[in-house]
Design a protein around this motif. Structure first.
Motif, mmCIF file in Angstrom:
data_model
loop_
_atom_site.group_PDB
_atom_site.id
_atom_site.type_symbol
_atom_site.label_atom_id
_atom_site.label_comp_id
_atom_site.label_asym_id
_atom_site.label_seq_id
_atom_site.Cartn_x
_atom_site.Cartn_y
_atom_site.Cartn_z
ATOM 1 N N PRO A 83 -2.601 7.996 0.469
ATOM 2 C CA PRO A 83 -2.936 8.261 1.872
ATOM 3 C C PRO A 83 -3.485 7.042 2.610
ATOM 4 N N VAL B 288 -6.108 15.243 11.696
ATOM 5 C CA VAL B 288 -4.986 15.221 12.641
ATOM 6 C C VAL B 288 -4.178 16.508 12.503
ATOM 7 N N TYR B 289 -3.976 16.926 11.251
ATOM 8 C CA TYR B 289 -3.192 18.143 11.026
ATOM 9 C C TYR B 289 -3.927 19.372 11.548
ATOM 10 N N ASP C 65 0.695 14.249 0.456
ATOM 11 C CA ASP C 65 1.499 14.816 1.531
ATOM 12 C C ASP C 65 2.953 14.853 1.102
ATOM 13 N N ILE D 177 -4.823 17.419 1.987
ATOM 14 C CA ILE D 177 -3.916 17.013 3.057
ATOM 15 C C ILE D 177 -3.102 18.222 3.511
ATOM 16 N N GLN E 19 -5.752 13.175 17.667
ATOM 17 C CA GLN E 19 -5.803 12.417 16.414
ATOM 18 C C GLN E 19 -7.232 11.929 16.203
ATOM 19 N N VAL F 252 -10.293 7.854 3.933
ATOM 20 C CA VAL F 252 -9.101 7.465 3.181
ATOM 21 C C VAL F 252 -7.831 7.793 3.946
ATOM 22 N N ARG F 253 -7.973 8.057 5.245
ATOM 23 C CA ARG F 253 -6.828 8.305 6.130
ATOM 24 C C ARG F 253 -5.924 9.421 5.614
ATOM 25 N N SER G 286 -0.817 4.986 4.268
ATOM 26 C CA SER G 286 0.245 5.648 5.027
ATOM 27 C C SER G 286 -0.246 5.975 6.434
ATOM 28 N N PRO G 287 0.674 6.240 7.362
ATOM 29 C CA PRO G 287 0.242 6.615 8.716
ATOM 30 C C PRO G 287 -0.509 7.937 8.680
ATOM 31 N N ILE G 288 -1.085 8.337 9.815
ATOM 32 C CA ILE G 288 -1.928 9.527 9.777
ATOM 33 C C ILE G 288 -1.303 10.730 10.466
ATOM 34 N N THR G 289 -0.199 10.541 11.167
ATOM 35 C CA THR G 289 0.387 11.704 11.830
ATOM 36 C C THR G 289 1.580 12.210 11.028
ATOM 37 N N LYS G 290 1.933 13.479 11.290
ATOM 38 C CA LYS G 290 3.068 14.086 10.583
ATOM 39 C C LYS G 290 4.328 13.276 10.820
ATOM 40 N N ARG H 209 4.406 9.926 9.263
ATOM 41 C CA ARG H 209 4.634 9.946 7.814
ATOM 42 C C ARG H 209 6.109 10.144 7.491
ATOM 43 N N SER I 223 1.764 7.020 19.058
ATOM 44 C CA SER I 223 1.617 7.972 17.948
ATOM 45 C C SER I 223 1.320 9.364 18.515
ATOM 46 N N LYS I 224 2.061 10.327 18.017
ATOM 47 C CA LYS I 224 1.894 11.706 18.486
ATOM 48 C C LYS I 224 1.562 12.577 17.283
ATOM 49 N N SER I 225 0.710 13.568 17.502
ATOM 50 C CA SER I 225 0.332 14.379 16.350
ATOM 51 C C SER I 225 1.364 15.454 16.061
ATOM 52 N N LYS I 226 2.320 15.635 16.958
ATOM 53 C CA LYS I 226 3.367 16.630 16.688
ATOM 54 C C LYS I 226 4.715 15.930 16.596
ATOM 55 N N GLN J 174 -8.056 8.444 14.739
ATOM 56 C CA GLN J 174 -7.762 7.298 15.617
ATOM 57 C C GLN J 174 -8.863 7.151 16.659
ATOM 58 N N ARG K 74 5.474 15.153 3.137
ATOM 59 C CA ARG K 74 6.397 14.629 4.147
ATOM 60 C C ARG K 74 6.986 13.267 3.783
ATOM 61 N N ASP L 48 1.297 3.707 13.776
ATOM 62 C CA ASP L 48 0.088 4.410 14.207
ATOM 63 C C ASP L 48 -0.453 3.931 15.544
#
Lengths: 389, 434
Positions: A274, B374-375, A218, B2, B382, B368-369, A277-281, A284, A328-331, B385, A220, A323
């Motif tokens: 990955p 999510v994207y 990623d 990703i 999410q 692997v997260r 790391s966190p999972i949302t944009k 990250r 946690s927000k996906s946007k 989660q 970001r 997270d």
């Protein structure tokens, strides 16, 4: 012929974790080849020891953990993932000490590191800490006498302190002395003493671009870590120039700080892992920003010459917090943007204060005020958001 | 990888896209379900041995807030109830009609003159669509008359011809082969709800459809109406009504709010054609476009079938299965369709296609997260989660993570790098908090 039962969707995208990992290995190849040319046999031996130890440790502990299900659980990823960690760890090693001691230390650290940071947590996908960073920390703590940096065979310079150690010992202005010895170009192509893999910024950038193009990492956290570090360093340099010593060129200083040490290596290959790391944009971005700021703080305020591995371990520990499902927000959100700015501003205040010592008063007060205002704004926004809900 | 996955890369539509539809309307038996996904109760008005005509009212289904008649789609003798699988995945009692292949119509069917239609009020449109048992033909089955009976002020009628799932081509063929019916249907809907504009939304890459619809639009009978064809994105799930409205009109309708609040009414193109036939001929949905495709059948093809034809007959028409390997038979699209393990499945009005896949072995690896799910989630959730919350049975977290806005589009499973069936966890989460 039978009709089999499945649930929707019935098609899958042609992607795999295997491809992602192979991409990381490919991205690491230029750096590895450069290290092998530079440090010859020493680098090759260290890389082999580190990789084989990590792979064996992972496979054996997987076997011990799942006695009967081993065949089901074992995949190619159980070889690829530890070899990436092993390779990264080997590339973070210094080569100044004797080969025998280094081999011993590498073996011990690789074994203990991957076991404690990964296998204990449940193996691939469950680890909280980046195995390579954790292993490197174990090495720093247990074998600090081995942290003697060698210099590449192809370059005719002497072994000794890294450029950052020079700056650490001589204060912030000492970067000029370091630059007198090694030019900016030397720093860029890797003609300086340092760890075997992190000296050549050019090759690291090539690897990073490859990862970016293949979308195997990623961008970001990469960009936000680099940017937050750069901005912090630039403003600290600017403040220092304005308030203490106008001999400092903030542009030169920032470029020097970015190119030296393990920052770029951490940006390209360690923050992008990955699993840790966190999972949302937004998460990250925040994660990378925290890491970049921590590196800046460690370089300017702590007793360590540099601290990319430490910074990454600390932000790894923050990931569950970032997270947490309640926020946690996906946007991207405005409060995230504000948080990032607050973090960078407070880092500048902390670093500026530490660097300037006596002249802290004005800077400190201005920044503390701005931080308080920012925090109040953040709390206000949160309250208003809660009311809306 | 990703990244945000939007486009499902697949050349699967080329299997059947350019094949003209075959008329297959003479099965020996026709099966009509007495209940379905939306209506869990039904009753029958006829007894064994009775002769029925096309369009005869032979039963009724009851939903939670509405009721729709069951109308015969073939003429012939009623031979009793038979258990068959329906699109919803349930085994339901089906009215079995032995087709006499004479196609006798019920007396109420017939061409309604234009003058009569011009004098229809909204109530008339609602009554006729209800009498003809119309429901959303794109798959939802939502009763059309309830949508038409809206009290809101409607500006735009949107016809959804996007068909964003791969493999499916039945709406595509219908738009190419019968473009006039779509425009006429849209005009009827515009009359019914008093809308000014009518728009057909299609994918940008459907150039032949665009040309066909635009050419027909210029004909004389469609002059004086504000009609247009809108090219929207090629991605998935563009066909989700909220995504379609956003792309076509730029209006973001929040989830859980009816589009009619924003002056929009939207139908699938097949429903539009159904409305056209109901108004024009007073006729229920007797025939529909249907695709049999996938790499598991010998000759994939498009059909115009009689509603109620058993799926097995259609697969046999396509030359049967390719080989003796295990197959996956899916009614609906590859992303959201329903899988069947028995062959006694019937086609209903809401089913658009049958897909036959070769069974693929997939091995789930640990997550692997990477964050692709999510994207890619079109609802902004999410999934990973939620999956972890399901694993630890954390109901509070599942609720807070807003599982109720999941539309089960299947994107999370599709894009997962570890081949984890994330969508299945989403369903489990819904069951947990229900």
């Amino acid at each position: 012929m039978n009709l089999a039962y499945e649930t929707s969707p019935y098609i899958r995208k042609d992607v795999s974790v295997k491809r992602m990992m192979i991409d990381v290995l490919i991205a690491l190849t230029p750096v590895t080849v450069f290290a092998c040319i530079q440090f010859k046999l020493k680098a090759i031996i260290l890389i082999l020891i580190s990789v084989s130890t990590m792979v064996l440790t992972e496979v054996i502990s997987l076997k011990v953990q799942n006695k009967k299900e081993f065949k089901n659980k074992f995949t190619i990823n159980n070889i690829l993932a530890p070899s990436i960690s092993g390779l990264i760890f080997a590339l973070l090693l210094p080569t100044g000490a004797s080969l025998g001691m280094l081999c011993y230390a590498t073996f011990i650290c690789a074994f203990v590191g991957i076991f404690i940071s990964k296998m204990v947590f449940g193996g691939l996908g469950s680890n909280i800490f980046n195995p390579a960073a954790a292993t490197r920390i174990i090495f720093t703590v247990c074998f600090s006498s081995l942290l003697v940096y060698g210099v590449g065979a192809t370059f005719d310079t002497f072994a000794g302190a890294t450029v950052l150690e020079t700056v650490k010992n001589g204060g912030i202005m000492a970067y000029k002395d370091a630059l007198a010895e090694y030019s900016m170009l030397d720093l860029f192509i890797g003609k300086v003493p340092g760890c075997i893999g992190e000296v050549s910024s050019l090759l690291i950038l090539i690897g990073a671009v490859y990862l970016f193009v293949r979308k195997s990492a990623d961008w970001r956290p990469m960009i936000s870590m680099l940017l937050s570090f750069t901005v912090t360093m630039f403003f600290v340099g600017l403040l220092y120039m304005g308030l203490v010593n106008n001999g400092l060129n903030p542009f030169e200083f920032t470029l020097f700080e970015v190119l030296s040490g393990g920052l770029l290596f951490g940006v390209a290959f360690m923050i992008t892992d990955p699993v840790t790391s966190p999972i949302t944009k937004g998460g990250r971005v925040l994660y990378g920003c925290l890491a970049g700021c921590l590196v800046a703080i460690m370089r300017l305020c702590s007793g360590l010459p540099e601290g990319v591995a430490y910074a990454i371990l600390i932000v790894n520990a923050c990931v569950p917090l970032i997270d947490y499902y309640k926020w946690s927000k996906s946007k991207y959100t405005f409060s995230l943007f504000l948080t990032v700015i607050l973090i960078v501003a407070s880092t500048i205040a902390i670093c500026g204060g530490a660097v300037m010592k006596k002249n802290f008063n004005i800077v400190g007060i201005i920044f503390l005020c701005s931080i308080i205002v920012g925090l109040a704004l953040l709390i206000y926004i949160k309250r208003r958001g809660a009311k809306h809900e | 990888m990703i990244e945000k996955t939007r486009i499902i890369k697949s050349d699967s539509k080329t299997l059947t896209r350019d094949l003209p539809s075959i008329r297959y309307v003479d099965p020996d038996y026709v099966y009509l379900p007495t209940n379905n996904a939306r209506c869990n109760k039904g009753e029958i008005y006829i007894k064994e041995g009775d002769h029925v005509n096309i369009g005869d009212k032979i039963g009724k289904t009851f939903g939670s807030f509405f009721e729709l008649p069951i109308l015969a789609t073939a003429s012939g003798e009623y031979v009793g109830l038979k258990k068959m699988f329906h699109r919803s995945g349930k085994l339901v009692d089906c009215i079995c009609i032995k087709n006499d292949k004479k196609d006798t119509f019920a007396p109420r069917l017939g061409i309604v003159p234009d003058e009569v239609i011009n004098n229809y009020t909204q109530e008339d449109f609602v009554r006729i669509t209800q009498e003809n048992g119309l429901g959303g033909l794109g798959g939802s089955g939502f009763p059309t008359y309830i949508k038409l009976a809206t009290k809101e002020k409607i500006d735009v009628v949107l016809a959804n011809g996007i068909e964003c799932e791969p493999y499916l081509t039945s709406d595509y063929r219908m738009m190419i082969e019968y473009p006039r019916r779509i425009w006429r249907g849209i005009i009827y809907v515009m009359k019914a709800v008093g809308a000014k504009r009518g728009i057909v939304c299609i994918k940008k890459k459907y150039e032949p459809v665009f040309r066909t619809l635009s050419a027909v639009m210029k004909e004389e009978e469609f002059q004086g109406y504000d009609l247009s064809v809108c090219n929207v994105g090629n991605y998935y799930p563009q066909g989700w009504e909220l995504e379609m409205i956003k792309s076509a009109l730029g209006i973001e309708v929040p989830q859980g709010v009816l589009p009619s609040k924003y002056g929009i009414i939207n139908f699938n193109v097949a429903t539009i054609v159904g409305i056209y036939k109901a108004i024009r001929y007073n006729m229920p949905v007797v025939k529909r476009f249907f695709t049999v495709t996938g790499y598991g059948v010998k000759y994939p093809h498009n059909f115009r079938i009689r509603v109620g034809t058993p799926v097995k007959e259609l697969i046999d028409l396509c030359g049967g299965y390719t080989d003796d390997k295990d197959k996956v038979v899916v009614l609906g699209g590859p992303m959201m369709g329903k899988c069947f393990v028995k062959e006694n499945v019937i086609t209903s009005r809401t089913s658009t296609s049958v897909l036959v896949f070769n069974k693929e072995e997939r091995k789930e690896e640990p997550c692997v997260r990477c964050g692709s799910c999510v994207y890619s989630c079109p609802a902004g959730l999410q999934p990973v989660q939620i999956m972890n919350a399901v694993k630890r049975k954390d109901k509070e977290a599942i609720k807070k993570l807003n599982i109720k806005s999941c539309v089960e589009c299947g994107m999370c499973s599709y894009t997962c790098t570890s081949k984890i069936h994330v969508t299945e966890y989403m369903r489990k989460a819904k069951i947990l908090v229900r």
